[in-house]
Design an enzyme around this catalytic site. Sequence first.
Site, short mmCIF file in Angstrom:
data_model
loop_
_atom_site.label_atom_id
_atom_site.label_comp_id
_atom_site.label_asym_id
_atom_site.label_seq_id
_atom_site.Cartn_x
_atom_site.Cartn_y
_atom_site.Cartn_z
NE ARG A 72 159.23 -15.60 -39.07
CZ ARG A 72 159.10 -16.78 -38.46
NH1 ARG A 72 159.47 -16.91 -37.21
NH2 ARG A 72 158.59 -17.82 -39.09
CB THR A 125 157.54 -23.54 -33.49
OG1 THR A 125 158.16 -23.88 -34.75
CG2 THR A 125 158.28 -24.25 -32.40
O1 F6P Z 1 159.14 -21.68 -37.87
C1 F6P Z 1 158.08 -22.13 -38.65
C2 F6P Z 1 158.40 -21.99 -40.11
O2 F6P Z 1 157.27 -22.40 -40.86
C3 F6P Z 1 159.65 -22.73 -40.59
O3 F6P Z 1 159.42 -24.12 -40.77
C4 F6P Z 1 159.97 -21.99 -41.85
O4 F6P Z 1 161.31 -22.14 -42.21
C5 F6P Z 1 159.65 -20.58 -41.46
O5 F6P Z 1 158.68 -20.65 -40.42
C6 F6P Z 1 159.10 -19.70 -42.55
O6 F6P Z 1 158.92 -18.44 -41.98
P1 F6P Z 1 158.17 -17.23 -42.69
O7 F6P Z 1 156.75 -17.63 -42.87
O8 F6P Z 1 158.32 -16.10 -41.73
O9 F6P Z 1 158.88 -17.02 -43.96
#
Ligand code: F6P
Length: 319
Positions: A72, A125
């Site tokens: 991200r 996703t």
């Molecule tokens: O968007 C996918 C997801 O797994 C969500 O279900 C969850 O809230 C988020 O990503 C967690 O993101 P990260 O791994 O960046 O903390």
Amino acid sequence: MKKIGVLTSGGDAPGMNAAIRAVVRYGIYHHISIVGIHNGFKGLVEGDYTEMNLSSVADIIHRGGTVLGSARSKEFMEEEGLKKALRNMKYLGIEGLVVIGGDGSFRGSLELEKAGIPTVSIPGTIDNDLAYTKYTLGFFTALSTVLESVEKIRDTSSSHGRTNVIEVMGRNCGDIALYAGLAGGAEMVIIPEIEYNIDEVCDKIMQGRTRGKKHSIIILAEGAADAKEISKEIEEKTGIITRYSVLGYTQRGGTPSAYDRLIGSQMGAMAVKLLSNNQRKRVVGVTETGIFDMDLEEALSIEKTFDKTIYELTKILSI
Ligand code: F6P
């Protein structure tokens, strides 16, 4: 179009590799060079890439995660980062981009479009939180992973006569919980889309016990409540020992389902086809009848709703 880039962005999802493979193979088949960008928009900013060939995507269709890596990127969303990304794309001769990711990634596509780069976005996703498409890539694999855990937890729930709260992912979308609730025979699902009433949840548990049920499974979407707190509350109100499990990242990994491989392959091919036909600012989606494409901004403007009939049916069937 002679050269197309492909990247995966946001949380990885099973089926992304099938889509990457399709972009690369469909592109090369049609004499288009494909550049694989590493780690999403971050790689675009940093100029981190690989020129793909047929073997770059060998042996990946059945693998979870993404061989291109994902991230991200805050930098890309800032002016300087976007400028760097555009310079890198120009230097590499990338004329269009396939973006595989979620809502945030689609907004990245929109930024590139505003800067004159044609894009096609693929919904990758596990959350199933993009309104324009019936399903997103990775959702059904995640659902199967959740169900495997639900079944294991149900064994111990029955053996001990306990209530078990199972927290699943989905950010602000309750779809994983909703579908897992129906398919897993849960007593109740708690999702962000509907305000829950703790007394109703406890009544449902007690109703099952009166009928002789040994287990109680409550599926909780991460965006709806805190698993620890809600378990404590249920235990206090029902007097039944209540445990909770947070399934976490197990849901993001693993072998993609047949469905995710199928739609991933079709979406990847369609994305290249659209770009090579000079289509831009498009998204690819899926309905019961097949794959389709539509305008990116229009897709982003649609508000996500949830299927109330699934919610109601889960309650009826767990009587
Ligand atoms: O968007 C996918 C997801 O797994 C969500 O279900 C969850 O809230 C988020 O990503 C967690 O993101 P990260 O791994 O960046 O903390």
